[in-house]
Design an enzyme around this catalytic site. Structure first.
Site, PDB file in Angstrom:
ATOM      1  N   SER A   4     -66.916  49.059 -14.828  1.00 17.66           N
ATOM      2  CA  SER A   4     -66.374  48.158 -13.823  1.00 17.66           C
ATOM      3  C   SER A   4     -65.720  48.881 -12.661  1.00 17.66           C
ATOM      4  O   SER A   4     -65.234  48.231 -11.746  1.00 17.66           O
ATOM      5  CB  SER A   4     -65.363  47.210 -14.461  1.00 17.66           C
ATOM      6  OG  SER A   4     -64.341  47.955 -15.068  1.00 17.66           O
ATOM      7  N   ASP A  56     -59.101  40.015 -11.827  1.00 12.19           N
ATOM      8  CA  ASP A  56     -59.094  40.085 -13.283  1.00 12.19           C
ATOM      9  C   ASP A  56     -58.440  38.924 -13.983  1.00 12.19           C
ATOM     10  O   ASP A  56     -58.097  39.054 -15.154  1.00 12.19           O
ATOM     11  CB  ASP A  56     -58.344  41.351 -13.709  1.00 12.19           C
ATOM     12  CG  ASP A  56     -59.109  42.596 -13.374  1.00 12.19           C
ATOM     13  OD1 ASP A  56     -58.505  43.671 -13.450  1.00 12.19           O
ATOM     14  OD2 ASP A  56     -60.296  42.488 -13.030  1.00 12.19           O
ATOM     15  N   HIS A 112     -58.436  49.410 -13.787  1.00  9.76           N
ATOM     16  CA  HIS A 112     -58.779  48.676 -12.576  1.00  9.76           C
ATOM     17  C   HIS A 112     -57.790  49.003 -11.475  1.00  9.76           C
ATOM     18  O   HIS A 112     -56.727  49.560 -11.725  1.00  9.76           O
ATOM     19  CB  HIS A 112     -58.786  47.164 -12.839  1.00  9.76           C
ATOM     20  CG  HIS A 112     -60.036  46.700 -13.531  1.00  9.76           C
ATOM     21  ND1 HIS A 112     -60.182  45.432 -14.048  1.00  9.76           N
ATOM     22  CD2 HIS A 112     -61.214  47.331 -13.788  1.00  9.76           C
ATOM     23  CE1 HIS A 112     -61.379  45.310 -14.587  1.00  9.76           C
ATOM     24  NE2 HIS A 112     -62.023  46.453 -14.452  1.00  9.76           N
TER      25      HIS A 112
END
Lengths: 189, 177
Positions: free
Chosen positions: A55, A133, A95
């Protein structure tokens, strides 16, 4: 195949075998000390992590090694790449911070010891994902400082693929451990 | 010294030592490059509309839509250790309750030096909303262009390339008619 090794062991005696085991265990113990010491210096529970998902491509691919720190005197800013764990999920997620909201205390006599004391709400998103997210937060609307394991400071490509291979093929892990154990026992030095 | 085992041992020790020194040298070499390019960022239009929150469809929320013009020449940031450049435009403001916010509204990944000369007329890619669900009476915001250099090996670095000269105020909420 092991007749030679067994003969050598019998000749050297029980004490030698015990000494070898002690050597092996002391190597393991010093490895653990270095790992925990690194965790103390960087203020995170796992200062080196392996990227598990795609990701964050094209920056980080599966199998890359990341070095984390979690400085208690700095607040997280947008653009920081953080590793966080949502309560209820065991896997850490790597992330980038998309939004930060700092609740600055307006009380007159309050001396803020560090930015960590102030409440900070964060929202993250993976570079390769289209949306943020929220779905991964398991019910939370924002992330807080306490969910974050650390911030990515350094990067080493490909090295972590060994751990991913060992997770996907557990036979490899047992074979490696078995081979190392045998080698440690029958070494002459 | 002449068994296969000792040969493999020596060769692998030499290879791993050389590899580690090489990787260390490459990551240290990034410290030599101290470019600090600057660009310009201006807001061409900004509007605030009401809407519904994504998760709770009966909760009202204000959304801000921003169009901006961005020019920057970031080619000095590319060196042999630059894998990609992550650029992001963010809004910094303090809302009426005194909460300090920083919201990323647009980002782009630049992988080649040829793509690093930017001239973009863009609008916000991401939803721009406030924690308190309203932009009413919020003081004006500053918009900045920041970058993150991601190396092949080594330490990630950050920098700011452009900033709006004057703070941009939030307009009154327009009703969708």
């Amino acid at each position: 195949m092991f007749a030679d090794e067994l003969k050598t062991l019998r000749r050297l005696g029980v004490r030698h075998v015990l000494l070898q085991i002690l050597n092996f265990v002391s190597v393991l113990a010093s490895g653990l000390m270095i790992w925990k010491g690194l965790g103390l210096i960087t203020n995170t529970e796992s200062p080196i992590v392996v990227v598990l998902s795609g990701s964050m491509e094209p920056a980080f691919y599966r199998g890359d090694l990341l070095f984390l720190t979690n400085p208690p005197s700095q607040r997280y800013k947008t653009g920081d790449i953080t590793v966080y764990k949502v309560p209820g999920a065991d896997i850490p997620i790597v992330h980038r911070v998309l939004e930060t909201h700092d609740f600055v205390s307006k009380e007159e006599n309050l001396v803020a010891a560090s930015p960590v004391v102030q409440k900070q709400l964060l929202l993250t998103k993976g570079d390769n994902n289209h949306i943020d997210d929220i779905e991964l937060y398991q019910g939370l609307e924002w992330l807080e400082r306490k969910h974050i394991v650390g911030k990515v400071r350094g990067f080493l490509p490909y090295v972590g693929y060994v751990t991913i291979a060992m997770n996907d093929f557990p036979q490899l892990k047992y074979a490696l451990l078995g081979g190392l154990g045998l080698l440690a026992l029958v070494q002459r030095e | 010294m002449h068994t296969l085992y000792s040969r493999v041992n020596n060769v692998s020790a030499m290879v791993s030592t050389c590899l580690m020194v090489l990787l260390g040298a490459i990551s240290l070499s990034s410290l030599l490059f101290t470019a600090d390019p600057k660009g310009t960022l201006s807001i061409s239009s900004i509007q605030v509309f009401p809407g519904n929150a994504r998760r709770y469809s009966n909760k009202n929320q204000d959304f801000t839509f921003v169009n901006f013009n961005l020019t920057a020449d970031l080619t000095p940031l590319f060196n042999w250790n630059t894998k990609q450049l992550f650029l992001y435009v963010s809004a910094e403001y303090e809302n009426k309750q005194g909460v300090r916010n920083e919201v990323v509204i647009w980002d782009r990944i630049v992988r080649r030096k040829e793509d690093a000369g930017l001239s973009v007329a863009g609008r916000n890619k991401y939803v721009f909303r406030d924690v308190s669900a309203s932009f009413k009476d919020a003081p004006p915001a500053h918009y900045t262009l920041k970058y993150n250099i991601m190396p092949y090996v080594g330490v990630l670095t950050y920098g700011e390339a452009a900033r709006t000269v004057d703070p941009v105020p939030f307009p009154e909420r327009q009703d969708l008619s």
